[in-house]
Design an enzyme around this catalytic site. Structure first.
Site, short mmCIF file in Angstrom:
data_model
loop_
_atom_site.label_atom_id
_atom_site.label_comp_id
_atom_site.label_asym_id
_atom_site.label_seq_id
_atom_site.Cartn_x
_atom_site.Cartn_y
_atom_site.Cartn_z
N ASP A 86 -11.39 -6.68 7.30
CA ASP A 86 -10.32 -5.88 6.69
C ASP A 86 -10.86 -5.15 5.46
O ASP A 86 -10.74 -3.93 5.37
CB ASP A 86 -9.11 -6.76 6.36
CG ASP A 86 -8.01 -5.96 5.68
OD1 ASP A 86 -7.32 -5.21 6.38
OD2 ASP A 86 -7.87 -6.07 4.45
N ILE A 100 0.84 -1.21 0.00
CA ILE A 100 0.00 0.00 0.00
C ILE A 100 0.87 1.26 0.00
O ILE A 100 0.54 2.27 -0.63
CB ILE A 100 -0.98 -0.01 1.21
CG1 ILE A 100 -2.13 0.98 1.00
CG2 ILE A 100 -0.28 0.28 2.52
CD1 ILE A 100 -3.22 0.44 0.13
N LYS A 102 -5.59 2.73 7.44
CA LYS A 102 -6.72 2.09 8.10
C LYS A 102 -6.39 0.62 8.34
O LYS A 102 -5.69 0.04 7.53
CB LYS A 102 -7.98 2.23 7.25
CG LYS A 102 -7.95 1.45 5.91
CD LYS A 102 -8.65 0.12 6.00
CE LYS A 102 -8.31 -0.81 4.93
NZ LYS A 102 -8.88 -2.12 4.95
N SER A 157 11.49 0.20 6.73
CA SER A 157 11.06 -1.12 6.29
C SER A 157 11.95 -2.13 6.99
O SER A 157 13.18 -2.00 6.96
CB SER A 157 11.20 -1.25 4.76
OG SER A 157 11.40 -2.60 4.41
#
Lengths: 309, 309
Positions: free
Chosen positions: A167, A14, A89, A36
């Site tokens: 989800d 994402i 989210k 990361s």
């Protein structure tokens, strides 16, 4: 005006597909680093938020795009450093954590933005406007897709805290709560748990709302194998029919396409983030997550076939 | 000062054992009627809240002591009539409903009091005072009892929305959140669902808190058959040990009994209700229910032996 130096913390799909281009496309922001654990984000990349914060001292903002569980600790650290935060989210793993971040951001005078990207789809603002003074006769949410197609190899969606079908379903909740002129309350429902899972693979729910006189329902299902459907179908007391299609990207009014003028989910979301930072405001919307929690509080439980993705 | 004319809506065991004597013992209140679907509450008794409201026009307050599910609709009707409300625990079936009642009471200028009776136990205020500036080294909640002894014939506790072991466990949460100097967040846990139940019969949970440096846990279990235990055992960083026993009624500090001065759970609760009404304030505390919801959001699920009570 100097751009807002912003980091992306948690560099997965994402972040790569949405956050990087949205930041690159908005002159108010400048990508100043990434975190990361695998060390594969845009330079300068770090493997922990602490390392990032130590190495990039003039950072002003961060987008936290890790899975939900570690977000709370990262967010606390960032708020303590005075960063403005955008949370993917769902904002946190629990409602308690969000309340604490709200309190901390308020105390620190920083912006906290709990985003629900689906709310930034083109059809959503148009639907909200059309429903502003409406009585609702019925609403039917249909959020059907194939978990094997959309989450291949991501068995964690069925682990504790993985949200399961909520989800994607929380996107539907975020759109429904954005467009309806009054809140939604979970009345009852059935949650379908695979025998080997800690989260549901499907949920059939009914709601009430002070704005509605008829049935309000949601059918969330990850077991659809022939294509997908993400629609919210609403009838109003004056006989109009609104159909939000493709997750909110398209809107039909009485069967006719309504022209929408959105700039795209994530570009719109970052434009809002800049506004919030400029006004030193926060936007903390817990309603979609609360609807998931309330579904778990009142839902009936059924066990269904085990699943492996 | 004329007493506050108060009705009890939902006349079951808790109303009879606790609310009636607490109202009778406090000169600020006068019992003005009751609602019982079976028609067995104190006179004048009605079988619906609507009938009560129509027949007793000078009513000023109500205690809602029905099961959680119907409370929201009853409370909305009462707030619309300008009544001050006391809600038994848990205040509603869902978090969304409480938020709406909070909004409605604020708009109507009425008092809304979401009560957690265990917080009014004698040892709780003393424990809160002792912990006011403490760092917590550890906390262990043990809430073990026999569901067959405490809920005989009440199979509804295992039906959807029936809360299961969280029905007593939420009392522990309400005490823990009252005495700790910072919020509690659910970190992880395991929920044990009987094969024939929609709610858990036991839960093992761990928490975090900004006030704590060590482990925080709760063991809730309805399968204890040799007596019961309702304790919260806390060690502080300075080496003190606090033990709240009997659900909060007794407090030990380093093994020594601490004298407590409470007037009793429900008398104290009604004294607070009168204060809130006098000040036109509300006290809406959702933390205990949010901890239940958050436990369901992040909890692991295990299936255990079926249960019949």
């Amino acid at each position: 005006m100097k751009p807002i130096r912003t980091a992306i913390i948690g560099f997965g799909k994402i972040a790569e597909d949405q956050h990087v281009p949205a930041i690159a496309g908005n002159p108010r922001f400048e990508l100043a680093g990434s975190v990361s654990r695998q060390g594969k984000g845009p330079a300068p990349n770090f493997t922990s938020a602490e390392d990032l914060l130590a190495a990039v001292p003039d950072l002003q903002a961060a987008a936290i795009t890790t899975p939900p569980r570690p977000r709370f600790d990262i967010a606390r650290t960032c708020i303590a450093r005075g960063l403005h935060l955008l949370l993917e989210k769902p904002p946190c793993a629990t409602l308690g954590e969000i309340e604490e971040l709200r309190r901390l951001a308020e105390a620190a005078g920083t912006t906290l933005f709990t985003t629900w990207h689906a709310q930034h789809n083109g059809g959503v603002a148009a639907a909200k406007k059309l429903l502003a003074d409406a009585r609702i006769r019925s609403m039917k949410i249909t959020w059907h897709e194939d978990v094997h197609k959309w989450h291949p190899g991501q068995q964690w969606v069925f682990e504790p805290g993985g949200f399961g079908v909520f989800d994607p379903g929380i996107n539907a909740f975020s759109v429904a709560t954005a467009i309806l002129p009054a809140p939604l309350f979970v009345r009852e429902g059935t949650l379908f748990f695979p025998a080997n899972a800690h989260t549901p693979i499907a949920a059939e729910l009914s709601f009430t709302s002070p704005a509605a006189d008829g049935p309000l329902s949601a059918s969330l299902d990850w077991r659809k194998t022939d294509g997908e459907e993400w629609t919210i179908d609403i009838e109003t007391a004056d006989g109009s029919r609104l159909q939000l299609l493709d997750g909110g990207a398209r809107l039909l009014l009485n069967g006719d396409e309504v022209a929408t003028s959105g700039i795209g989910e994530y570009p719109d979301l970052y434009a809002r983030f800049a506004q919030l930072i400029d006004c030193r405001e926060s936007l903390v919307d817990v309603e979609p997550l609360r609807l998931v929690a309330d579904s778990l509080l009142v839902g009936k439980r059924e066990t269904v076939e085990a699943v492996t993705v």
